[in-house]
Design an enzyme around this catalytic site. Structure first.
Site, PDB file in Angstrom:
ATOM      1  N   MET A   1       0.821  -1.185   0.000  1.00 48.49           N
ATOM      2  CA  MET A   1       0.000   0.000   0.000  1.00 48.49           C
ATOM      3  C   MET A   1       0.865   1.249   0.000  1.00 48.49           C
ATOM      4  O   MET A   1       0.502   2.275   0.556  1.00 48.49           O
ATOM      5  CB  MET A   1      -0.938  -0.015   1.209  1.00 48.49           C
ATOM      6  CG  MET A   1      -1.760  -1.276   1.265  1.00 48.49           C
ATOM      7  SD  MET A   1      -3.107  -1.233   2.427  1.00 48.49           S
ATOM      8  CE  MET A   1      -4.192  -0.058   1.645  1.00 48.49           C
TER       9      MET A   1
ATOM     10  N   THR B   1       2.096   4.344   0.012  1.00 46.93           N
ATOM     11  CA  THR B   1       0.899   5.052   0.425  1.00 46.93           C
ATOM     12  C   THR B   1       1.200   6.444   0.930  1.00 46.93           C
ATOM     13  O   THR B   1       2.321   6.734   1.272  1.00 46.93           O
ATOM     14  CB  THR B   1       0.264   4.234   1.590  1.00 46.93           C
ATOM     15  OG1 THR B   1      -0.218   3.041   1.098  1.00 46.93           O
ATOM     16  CG2 THR B   1      -0.800   4.929   2.334  1.00 46.93           C
TER      17      THR B   1
END
EC number: 3.4.25.1
Length: 235
Positions: free
Chosen positions: A13, A15
């Site tokens: 992820m 992110t």
């Protein structure tokens, strides 16, 4: 040139996640890009996960690790709520995540930000980075996009912000990270938590402010070809 995208790589992820306190509650925000190597496996994932009615967590790092930690903590908090007859506080949720992260630090690759509101302490933000340290902060940023945001937050964050100011700060910060970080992208999701409850908001990628030398969104590559001819490049 090797363009191998490694489609068998674990889902990451990679992110940008953010948690900000304001005068009355907290605002959590995140982008929506989930990667598998160089391949975008999911461009609209939801990285802000509900733990209780009043506590949410932003997830970064390995998608599998962050999901299993969130699932365990949600289960434990459900049991905790049944035993006490009231919702768990943000601190209890953060300490449960710290316990799981620290005891399994050699196996987990996830950094989390817990945010919530309770009647005892109001709005609180807790960061639990890799390794299981628990840090209470007025704001927290995490994920690969956070590298580009520390200076921005030092300048832009202030005590006593209103709800709207805090949400605008979060959306602006995530869009800045998206502009610089190749592992962040997609849309921006925010969650506002206060004494009145929880509000979720959604900001499509084509509605975000453009930064630096980002291109305008196009429906087709043909739109670029049919547009007015660019100026010749000076060499």
């Amino acid at each position: 040139m090797d363009l191998e995208m490694n489609l068998n790589a674990p889902h990451s992820m990679g992110t940008t996640i953010i948690g900000v306190t304001y005068n009355g509650g907290v605002v959590l925000g995140a982008d929506s890009r989930t990667s598998t190597g160089m391949y975008v496996a999911n461009r609209a994932s939801d990285k802000i996960t509900q733990l209780t009615d009043n506590v949410y967590v932003c997830r970064s790092g390995s998608a599998a690790d962050s999901q299993i930690v969130s699932d365990y903590v949600r289960y434990f908090l459900h049991q905790h709520t049944i035993q006490l007859g009231q919702s768990a506080t943000s601190k209890v949720a953060a300490n449960l995540i710290r316990l799981l992260s620290y005891n399994n630090k050699n196996m987990l690759e996830t950094g989390l930000i817990v945010g919530g509101w309770d009647k005892y302490e109001g709005g609180k933000i807790y960061a639990i980075p890799l390794g299981g340290t628990l840090i209470e902060q007025p704001f927290a940023i995490g994920g690969s996009g956070s590298s580009y945001l520390y200076g921005f937050f030092d300048q832009a964050w202030k005590e006593g912000m209103t709800k709207d100011e805090a949400e605008q700060l979060v959306v602006k910060a995530v869009s800045l990270a998206i502009a610089r970080d190749g592992a962040s992208g997609g849309v921006v999701r925010t969650v506002i938590i206060n004494s009145e409850g929880v509000t979720r908001n959604f900001y499509p990628g084509d509605k975000l402010q453009l930064w630096h030398e980002e291109l305008e969104p196009q429906n087709s590559l043909l739109d670029l070809l049919n547009s007015s001819s660019p100026e010749p490049m000076n060499i």
